[in-house]
Write a protein that holds these residues in place. Structure first.
Motif, PDB file in Angstrom:
ATOM      1  N   GLY A   1      14.933   6.424 -54.352  1.00 34.94           N
ATOM      2  CA  GLY A   1      15.695   5.944 -53.724  1.00 34.94           C
ATOM      3  C   GLY A   1      16.226   6.164 -52.730  1.00 34.94           C
ATOM      4  N   LEU A   2      16.774   5.870 -52.197  1.00 33.38           N
ATOM      5  CA  LEU A   2      17.298   6.087 -51.353  1.00 33.38           C
ATOM      6  C   LEU A   2      19.454   7.117 -51.801  1.00 33.38           C
ATOM      7  CD1 LEU A   2      17.614   4.263 -48.083  1.00 33.38           C
ATOM      8  CD2 LEU A   2      17.128   6.295 -48.388  1.00 33.38           C
ATOM      9  N   ASP A   3      19.557   6.395 -52.798  1.00 32.98           N
ATOM     10  CA  ASP A   3      20.468   6.556 -53.646  1.00 32.98           C
ATOM     11  C   ASP A   3      20.839   8.037 -54.394  1.00 32.98           C
ATOM     12  OD1 ASP A   3      19.221   4.490 -55.223  1.00 32.98           O
ATOM     13  OD2 ASP A   3      20.502   3.982 -56.844  1.00 32.98           O
ATOM     14  N   ASP A   4      18.812   7.571 -54.320  1.00 34.80           N
ATOM     15  CA  ASP A   4      18.786   8.312 -56.085  1.00 34.80           C
ATOM     16  C   ASP A   4      18.402  10.246 -54.669  1.00 34.80           C
ATOM     17  OD1 ASP A   4      17.604   9.842 -58.189  1.00 34.80           O
ATOM     18  OD2 ASP A   4      15.795  10.092 -56.768  1.00 34.80           O
ATOM     19  N   LEU A   5      17.650  10.151 -53.217  1.00 37.16           N
ATOM     20  CA  LEU A   5      17.896  10.895 -52.794  1.00 37.16           C
ATOM     21  C   LEU A   5      19.281  11.103 -51.907  1.00 37.16           C
ATOM     22  CD1 LEU A   5      15.597  12.358 -50.075  1.00 37.16           C
ATOM     23  CD2 LEU A   5      17.012  10.258 -48.752  1.00 37.16           C
ATOM     24  N   PHE A   6      20.480  10.828 -51.602  1.00 43.98           N
ATOM     25  CA  PHE A   6      21.767  11.525 -51.328  1.00 43.98           C
ATOM     26  C   PHE A   6      22.691  11.621 -52.888  1.00 43.98           C
ATOM     27  CE2 PHE A   6      23.217   8.176 -48.388  1.00 43.98           C
ATOM     28  CZ  PHE A   6      22.526   8.025 -47.427  1.00 43.98           C
ATOM     29  N   ARG A   7      21.824  11.648 -54.232  1.00 48.14           N
ATOM     30  CA  ARG A   7      22.798  12.281 -55.523  1.00 48.14           C
ATOM     31  C   ARG A   7      21.851  13.819 -55.517  1.00 48.14           C
ATOM     32  NH1 ARG A   7      21.872   7.189 -57.630  1.00 48.14           N
ATOM     33  NH2 ARG A   7      23.925   6.298 -58.061  1.00 48.14           N
ATOM     34  N   ASN A   8      21.079  13.805 -55.210  1.00 46.91           N
ATOM     35  CA  ASN A   8      19.516  14.733 -54.598  1.00 46.91           C
ATOM     36  C   ASN A   8      20.343  15.649 -53.736  1.00 46.91           C
ATOM     37  OD1 ASN A   8      18.346  14.162 -57.444  1.00 46.91           O
ATOM     38  ND2 ASN A   8      16.502  13.642 -56.074  1.00 46.91           N
ATOM     39  N   ALA A   9      20.765  15.216 -52.756  1.00 44.67           N
ATOM     40  CA  ALA A   9      21.092  16.205 -51.716  1.00 44.67           C
ATOM     41  C   ALA A   9      22.634  16.517 -51.954  1.00 44.67           C
ATOM     42  CB  ALA A   9      21.227  15.388 -50.522  1.00 44.67           C
ATOM     43  N   LEU A  10      23.281  15.798 -52.782  1.00 41.21           N
ATOM     44  CA  LEU A  10      24.938  15.940 -53.239  1.00 41.21           C
ATOM     45  C   LEU A  10      24.614  17.412 -53.815  1.00 41.21           C
ATOM     46  CD1 LEU A  10      27.555  15.628 -53.495  1.00 41.21           C
ATOM     47  CD2 LEU A  10      27.387  14.026 -54.967  1.00 41.21           C
ATOM     48  N   LYS A  11      23.196  17.671 -54.768  1.00 43.39           N
ATOM     49  CA  LYS A  11      23.544  18.519 -56.033  1.00 43.39           C
ATOM     50  C   LYS A  11      22.317  19.771 -55.915  1.00 43.39           C
ATOM     51  CE  LYS A  11      20.791  19.599 -59.965  1.00 43.39           C
ATOM     52  NZ  LYS A  11      20.580  19.441 -61.369  1.00 43.39           N
ATOM     53  N   GLY A  12      21.800  19.402 -54.087  1.00 42.90           N
ATOM     54  CA  GLY A  12      21.280  20.651 -53.268  1.00 42.90           C
ATOM     55  C   GLY A  12      22.744  20.922 -52.648  1.00 42.90           C
TER      56      GLY A  12
END
Length: 137
Positions: free
Chosen positions: A20-31
């Motif tokens: 989901g978009l929220d998951d994408l944002f979390r993964n981008a933060l982790k990256g």
């Protein structure tokens, strides 16, 4: 979750996916955090600080870049890496989140800016959300 480091001239680039978009944002933060201090968030056992942020942008792609930029600024000001995030409001143009950070001694890599260049959130054939993000280091 897929976070893939891509080769890019003089910058760091990552490809990020999420369900989901929220998951994408979390993964981008982790990256982004893995660029600042590789593996740091994987070893965090507690958070030292929390901050609330509110970000509004003209599109979901701009929202992502502005979200990461806001957290990057907080990282430098607070001397913390923000590994956790809770979204209390999330839409394609606005988010309100609480981010949770842990103090650290120094960055492994300094990020000067996060660029809008090449960033474009899109849906894959498999239904995942994905984008590439370039960090000016």
């Amino acid at each position: 979750m897929i976070i893939e480091h891509l080769s890019h001239t003089a910058d760091e680039a990552i490809k990020v996916e999420g369900f989901g978009l929220d998951d994408l944002f979390r993964n981008a933060l982790k990256g982004m955090n893995n660029i600042l201090k590789k593996g740091f968030c994987d070893t965090v056992k507690r958070f030292d600080c929390q901050m609330q942020i509110e970000v509004e942008s003209t599109s979901k792609t701009c929202l992502l870049i502005d979200f990461l930029s806001e957290i990057l600024t907080l990282s430098y000001v607070q001397k913390a890496i923000f590994c956790g995030v809770y979204f209390s409001h999330f839409s394609k143009n606005k988010l309100v989140a609480t981010v949770y950070g842990t103090w650290f001694d120094q960055f492994e890599e300094e990020i000067k800016a996060i660029t809008y260049h090449e960033a474009h959130i899109r849906r894959t054939e498999k239904g995942l959300w994905e984008t590439c993000i370039i960090f000016d280091v």
